[in-house]
Enzyme design. Sequence first.
Site, short mmCIF file in Angstrom:
data_model
loop_
_atom_site.label_atom_id
_atom_site.label_comp_id
_atom_site.label_asym_id
_atom_site.label_seq_id
_atom_site.Cartn_x
_atom_site.Cartn_y
_atom_site.Cartn_z
N LYS A 24 0.87 -1.18 0.00
CA LYS A 24 0.00 0.00 0.00
C LYS A 24 0.90 1.22 0.00
O LYS A 24 2.03 1.16 0.51
CB LYS A 24 -0.88 0.02 1.26
CG LYS A 24 -2.14 0.83 1.10
CD LYS A 24 -3.22 0.02 0.40
CE LYS A 24 -4.48 0.78 0.18
NZ LYS A 24 -5.58 -0.14 -0.21
N ASP A 35 -7.15 4.12 -4.33
CA ASP A 35 -7.78 3.92 -3.03
C ASP A 35 -8.40 5.29 -2.71
O ASP A 35 -8.68 6.07 -3.64
CB ASP A 35 -6.75 3.49 -1.97
CG ASP A 35 -7.41 2.97 -0.68
OD1 ASP A 35 -7.88 1.83 -0.66
OD2 ASP A 35 -7.49 3.73 0.32
#
Length: 460
Positions: free
Chosen positions: A140, A180
């Site tokens: 991430k 995201d």
Amino acid sequence: MTLAAPESIGGAAALEQQIDGFMMRMAAQSPGETEFHQAVHEVVKSVMPLVQSKRAYREAKVLDRMVVPERVIMFRVVWADDAGQVQVNRGYRVQMSSLIGPYKGGLRFHPSVNLGVLKFLAFEQVFKNSLTTLPMGGAKGGSDFDPKGRSDAEVMRFCQAFMSELYRHIGPDTDVPAGDIGVGGREIGFLFGQYKRLTQRFNGTLTGKNVFWGGSNLRPEATGYGCVYFAGDMLSTRGESPKGKTALVSGSGNVAQYTVEKLNNLGAKVITMSDSDGTIVDADGINNDKLAWVLELKNVRRGRIREYVDHFKGAKYLAGKRPWGLPCDLAFPSATQNEIDEDDARQLVKNGCYCVSEGANMPSRPEAVEVFLNAKILYGPGKAANAGGVAVSGLEMNQNSGCMKRSRDDVDAQLRAIMHSIHENCVKYGQQNGFVNYVLGANTAGFVKVADAMVHQGYM
Ligand code: NDP
Ligand code: 2IT
């Protein structure tokens, strides 16, 4: 220092001791990273009995290794705003695990981003990606940059500055970022443009690309659609479906939008959407015509959800409130982490909610999860329920490397099949006296593949 105790010990109290001891040592090594500790604790509670019962896992110290990222990249991002002022942000990429495939996971642009938040998201991503059955590791990244209120030109300059460092660390076989919170089609376009400029390569190193230049059909829809398919599979264990049910959805971004669309298409009625300022309630249902207006509001005009009530008379705006106090059958938290606390969970269960499918990552606080499990409702945790997004990212990688494009129907069929297999795996690993504990199921099914790969691949 070793985190997990070397020898297996028996009994519930001993197990609790093992878990507490592990968590204490792990928290001491990553101070202040509360969201990361929360995500690790949930997985460790599920898998510690398995780890303790399997010599190969104990000896390989799989848990100790899984809570340390393989690599963390942190960098400075400097850009100029429209007034010519210099702006400085922090950029990150947490490359958590490459055991079952290249690092894979989204980028988040939000002022709340810090290392602990990205470590939690990367940790979740490892198990989620494993559940998809596709060969993807976990990562991430992102920045504390806030795209809200910024012009397109400012967002472009920020994305270019961010990619000017990130490009060295990513690639189609090493690390494949995607979107995201705060990173959608617009940002992926700017990031891809800069990646191409710097590397002279047009390849699949980012997913979520526009469908006209390398993106997959149905990637924007995939997380929301997948989350509703997962709810459908959970409901089918009780001989039910979303049809005719009343649903609460939080958020009004990418995941929320396509959750609402799929629920509408399957005959459910969605009565809420929200953003960080408040919730709109439309008792008549946010049908697809109203949703088209919301898409224009959020994706083109970049407005706030409260504007809905000026446009659709009869709808109400609850300033500063989340949706969870309203009666419903189904709930789809699709905004952010820890958006359902213990009181919210009690309220949901009391008001008749019996199925929660998490579009967001870790939206329920641990006490809320306990409420859902104790009430024995159908509770699908994010790493299972929202895996459809990264699964279609995996299909995008696959299409890019094969220089081919799948049709919408083909991708939809694959998405359904993947969500179905995730559900089957949760049921297989999550049985508890006739009740399916989807938390246990998802954590265990996701963990086993990664732990086995760790044993097979030696020290790393
Ligand atoms: P978007 O940026 O498109 O939308 C985010 C939505 O959540 C907005 O409505 C936003 O409101 C709201 N929100 C964000 N932060 C907060 C906060 N702190 N408090 C209250 N509301 C907040 O993001 P996505 O829809 O892509 O992501 C939503 C969730 O889904 C995240 O948890 C993400 O990690 C998860 N997810 C996303 C996937 C994807 O493919 N995009 C895949 C799997 C999971 P506001 O405008 O006020 O900020
Ligand atoms: O949390 C997630 O799974 C995502 N943000 C999507 C990641 C991806 O690589 O598509």
